[in-house]
Enzyme design. Structure first.
Site, PDB file in Angstrom:
ATOM      1  N   ARG A  63       0.820  -1.210   0.000  1.00  0.00           N
ATOM      2  CA  ARG A  63       0.000   0.000   0.000  1.00  0.00           C
ATOM      3  C   ARG A  63       0.855   1.262   0.000  1.00  0.00           C
ATOM      4  O   ARG A  63       0.546   2.233  -0.698  1.00  0.00           O
ATOM      5  CB  ARG A  63      -0.949  -0.010   1.193  1.00  0.00           C
ATOM      6  CG  ARG A  63      -1.863   1.206   1.326  1.00  0.00           C
ATOM      7  CD  ARG A  63      -2.492   1.660   0.025  1.00  0.00           C
ATOM      8  NE  ARG A  63      -3.177   0.610  -0.688  1.00  0.00           N
ATOM      9  CZ  ARG A  63      -3.538   0.697  -1.966  1.00  0.00           C
ATOM     10  NH1 ARG A  63      -3.246   1.764  -2.678  1.00  0.00           N
ATOM     11  NH2 ARG A  63      -4.169  -0.291  -2.549  1.00  0.00           N
ATOM     12  N   LYS A  70       1.671  25.238  -4.273  1.00  0.00           N
ATOM     13  CA  LYS A  70       0.460  24.566  -3.781  1.00  0.00           C
ATOM     14  C   LYS A  70       0.684  23.055  -3.815  1.00  0.00           C
ATOM     15  O   LYS A  70       0.199  22.345  -4.700  1.00  0.00           O
ATOM     16  CB  LYS A  70      -0.749  24.980  -4.602  1.00  0.00           C
ATOM     17  CG  LYS A  70      -1.083  26.461  -4.446  1.00  0.00           C
ATOM     18  CD  LYS A  70      -2.257  26.877  -5.310  1.00  0.00           C
ATOM     19  CE  LYS A  70      -2.552  28.363  -5.145  1.00  0.00           C
ATOM     20  NZ  LYS A  70      -3.659  28.807  -6.022  1.00  0.00           N
ATOM     21  N   LYS A 107       3.792  40.108  -3.669  1.00  0.00           N
ATOM     22  CA  LYS A 107       2.363  39.942  -3.921  1.00  0.00           C
ATOM     23  C   LYS A 107       1.578  41.075  -3.278  1.00  0.00           C
ATOM     24  O   LYS A 107       2.147  41.973  -2.644  1.00  0.00           O
ATOM     25  CB  LYS A 107       1.913  38.570  -3.431  1.00  0.00           C
ATOM     26  CG  LYS A 107       2.735  37.424  -4.032  1.00  0.00           C
ATOM     27  CD  LYS A 107       2.154  36.070  -3.744  1.00  0.00           C
ATOM     28  CE  LYS A 107       0.980  35.782  -4.641  1.00  0.00           C
ATOM     29  NZ  LYS A 107       0.476  34.396  -4.471  1.00  0.00           N
ATOM     30  N   GLU A 117       3.383  40.865  -8.485  1.00  0.00           N
ATOM     31  CA  GLU A 117       2.013  40.502  -8.850  1.00  0.00           C
ATOM     32  C   GLU A 117       1.198  41.748  -9.166  1.00  0.00           C
ATOM     33  O   GLU A 117       1.220  42.720  -8.418  1.00  0.00           O
ATOM     34  CB  GLU A 117       1.359  39.740  -7.691  1.00  0.00           C
ATOM     35  CG  GLU A 117      -0.098  39.365  -7.939  1.00  0.00           C
ATOM     36  CD  GLU A 117      -0.739  38.774  -6.696  1.00  0.00           C
ATOM     37  OE1 GLU A 117      -0.781  37.536  -6.595  1.00  0.00           O
ATOM     38  OE2 GLU A 117      -1.195  39.552  -5.831  1.00  0.00           O
ATOM     39  N   ASP A 119      -2.313  38.297 -12.432  1.00  0.00           N
ATOM     40  CA  ASP A 119      -3.161  37.457 -11.589  1.00  0.00           C
ATOM     41  C   ASP A 119      -4.640  37.594 -11.930  1.00  0.00           C
ATOM     42  O   ASP A 119      -5.190  38.704 -11.954  1.00  0.00           O
ATOM     43  CB  ASP A 119      -2.938  37.835 -10.118  1.00  0.00           C
ATOM     44  CG  ASP A 119      -3.623  36.859  -9.174  1.00  0.00           C
ATOM     45  OD1 ASP A 119      -3.507  35.638  -9.385  1.00  0.00           O
ATOM     46  OD2 ASP A 119      -4.266  37.321  -8.214  1.00  0.00           O
TER      47      ASP A 119
END
Length: 285
Positions: free
Chosen positions: A107, A142, A174, A202, A223
């Site tokens: 597994r 992310k 940002k 950004e 963005d």
């Protein structure tokens, strides 16, 4: 099987901790209640790991390491290579060794291989969807905590390009940095005063572009702009700095976004939301 460069990732610790999680706190095959009860200590097992669907493979070396961690004498043979695009039913890896040990590791080996292969497969879907535009697909930060190096490796296997690995290796100013610093000029000037270079800024409106470039931005993160706005942004930038589109990117929108003339498109979904690939381990006579 050769382990790729994972940028200092502690693979031994990962293997040990993952097995221990499944085996009650210690990486010991004897902790597998079912295999220990059903099989004699010297029972042997031969099995193949096979793809149930069409996938781009990533993480074969992890399966190898999991099996060898519990049975150092086992034999493992990769039948394809990481980065290969394979058809449904393709055998990826063959393993033979102590049955108790291999079943105890099954597994953990599959979870890791399925996860990385899922990322590589989704990445390839995005790369194919933006083909011919000239834009480059980037990943983001992310990622699942603790798995960034592995997940970014899978992105590379799928044909994507790694962006910054973390906050430590590239500055990105940002909206919250700009607000806290008192403005884009102040934020970028502070970065330059600190000796930083290759500064990304950004922007989410066209009227912010000139201010960001004038402040000394080396790159612009555009963005959450619609394609028509991105085209206008690219025209305003006029090649002075590279541009990166981000936000609202999925498989339905990436072709139009990439076709606006941006240099890069960054997509968090390829690591954050990639479904696990369907890969199974099947007994061989």
């Amino acid at each position: 099987m050769q382990t790729p460069d994972l940028g200092g990732f502690d693979l031994d610790a990962f293997i040990t901790a993952t097995l221990a999680e499944d085996l009650g706190g210690v990486a010991d095959a004897a902790r597998d209640l079912t295999a220990t009860a059903c099989l004699k200590p010297d029972a042997r097992l031969s099995a193949v790991l096979a793809a149930r669907g069409a996938v781009v493979v990533a993480g074969l070396f992890l399966a190898d390491r999991f099996f060898r961690a519990l049975d150092p004498a086992c034999t493992v043979k990769a039948l394809v290579a990481d980065g290969d695009h394979v058809a449904p039913g393709t055998a990826l890896l063959r393993v033979e060794g102590n049955a108790r040990a291999l079943l105890a590791a099954e597994r953990s080996a599959l979870n890791s291989l399925q996860h990385l292969t899922g990322i590589a497969t989704l990445t390839r879907d995005y790369v194919d969807a933006m083909a011919g535009t000239g834009a480059i697909l980037l990943d983001t930060r992310k990622t699942l905590p603790g798995l960034r190096q592995l997940e970014k490796y899978a992105v590379r296997m799928g044909g994507g390009t790694n962006h910054r690995m973390g906050l430590h290796d590239a500055p990105m100013v940002k909206d919250n940095h700009i607000a806290a610093a008192g403005g884009v000029t102040e934020a970028v000037s502070a970065c330059k005063a600190a000796g930083l270079s290759n500064i990304t800024v950004e922007v989410d409106r066209l009227d912010q572009i000139e201010a960001a470039i004038a402040a000394g931005a080396d790159r612009l993160l555009l963005d959450n702009m619609a394609p028509e706005t991105l085209r206008a942004a690219v025209a305003l930038v006029a090649g002075r700095v590279p541009t990166e589109a981000s936000g609202g990117v999925n498989l339905d929108t990436i072709a139009a976004i990439a076709a606006t003339g941006v240099t890069h498109v960054s997509v968090g979904r390829i690591t954050q939301s990639a479904p696990a690939a369907d890969i199974g381990m099947d007994y061989e006579d």
